[in-house]
Scaffold this active site. Structure first.
Site, PDB file in Angstrom:
ATOM      1  N   SER A   1       0.251  -0.351  -4.876  1.00 26.89           N
ATOM      2  CA  SER A   1       0.553   1.028  -4.493  1.00 26.89           C
ATOM      3  C   SER A   1       1.058   1.152  -3.065  1.00 26.89           C
ATOM      4  CB  SER A   1      -0.670   1.930  -4.705  1.00 26.89           C
ATOM      5  OG  SER A   1      -1.774   1.457  -3.977  1.00 26.89           O
TER       6      SER A   1
ATOM      7  N   HIS B   1      -1.620   2.312   1.976  1.00 26.78           N
ATOM      8  CA  HIS B   1      -0.732   3.389   1.541  1.00 26.78           C
ATOM      9  C   HIS B   1       0.085   3.929   2.711  1.00 26.78           C
ATOM     10  CE1 HIS B   1      -3.653   4.358  -2.038  1.00 26.78           C
ATOM     11  NE2 HIS B   1      -3.012   3.208  -2.178  1.00 26.78           N
TER      12      HIS B   1
END
Length: 317
Positions: A172, A227
């Site tokens: 991610s 992230h």
């Protein structure tokens, strides 16, 4: 058949000498206010990402397959699919900052293809399938591939620097990077996209980023540092490409941009290594020999990271 250098749509047959499609010509003229008030609206044309590509395996499919193959290998070796043991994650290439910055640099990339369990990979692959195909259709296969890997590197560097003794795995961070690159490209006008489609896509990308960052801060065990690192890297790369090499044929400029970003990330990695007092080297740390060194020795601290990595909860991204 030639493609438009602005948006990638296929040009009509016998379009000798033309490089820009009719849609882009009219759309850009309308944006500059050069069309008369009674001029018909620009023709509705299918976007390049709406073109059928059933006969070609996209790079997103290949990345998806690599992640799935690694997951199946981990499932077979650990006899579970829900939550893999921490030692298994480290063995398959999880990013443990102290190990990575002590010489095992491959962990900066291998962790992008490793996931902590079934739910983890299912969510990440769902995001990759949707966002990755959009990014690939707009940037092209090879630019998309380099952006994905560079954003993965940026996410891994941020994660390893922030919590060097906690294993981090997941795609991610790289996916956030794709979102950042698209946001920068759309805001800076790299792609010739209708305003209605542009605003909707930007809202979707913004919602994806904001909601997932909120969930990352609210839920334990999620590596929001990765992230944010991937997102910032993607914003920077996307902005540089949009400002300096927005066209597909400017391959040499894009290669220069990628090289500069990679060198910048290498410089950051070097500074992080010096910050933690770790030896700058390539290759695995000799943990057996390091175990006999005093606690103040950097190699000993790196060796202790392996034990900590099997005792602490992993950070998934």
């Amino acid at each position: 058949m030639a493609n438009c250098i602005r948006c990638g749509r296929q040009l009509p047959g016998l379009s000798f000498g033309k490089k820009i499609c009719q849609w882009c010509v009219q759309h850009e003229a309308a944006q500059r206010g050069e069309l008369p008030d009674d001029a018909p609206p620009p023709p509705v044309m299918r976007a390049p990402w709406a073109q059928s590509s059933d006969s070609t395996i996209g790079l997103t499919h290949i990345i998806f397959g690599i992640n799935l193959a690694v997951f199946l290998g981990m499932a077979l070796s650990s006899s579970t699919v829900m939550d893999f043991p921490l030692r298994e994650l480290v063995l398959w290439g999880a990013n443990v900052g102290a190990l990575t910055f002590s010489g095992e640099w491959w962990r900066l990339l291998t962790n992008v293809f490793v996931h902590g369990g079934l739910l983890h990979i299912a969510f990440n692959m769902w995001c990759l399938w949707n966002l990755g195909q959009l990014c690939e259709s707009l940037y092209g296969r090879w630019t998309y591939a380099v952006i994905y890997l560079i954003c993965g590197l940026g996410a891994s560097l941020a994660s390893g620097a922030w919590h060097p003794y906690t294993p981090s795995v997941g795609a991610s961070g790289a996916i956030f990077g794709l979102a950042g690159a698209l946001i920068a490209a759309f805001k800076l006008g790299e792609f010739s996209v209708p305003r209605s489609a542009l605003s909707g896509t930007l809202r979707s990308l913004g919602a994806f980023v904001i909601y997932n960052l909120i969930f990352g801060f609210a839920l334990p065990g999620i590596d929001n540092t990765a992230h944010i690192g991937g997102l910032i890297t993607g914003l920077i790369v996307g902005a540089l490409i949009a400002l300096m090499a927005p066209r597909q044929e400017q391959a040499s400029r894009r290669a220069t941009i990628f090289l500069v970003v990679i060198l910048a990330l290498a410089g950051i990695a070097t500074q992080v290594t010096h910050h933690y007092g770790l030896p700058l080297r390539l290759g695995r740390v000799n943990f057996e020999r390091s175990a006999n060194l005093p606690e103040s020795n950097p190699a000993q601290r790196a060796a202790r990271a392996t034990k900590r990595s099997t005792a602490e909860a992993p950070a998934i991204d």
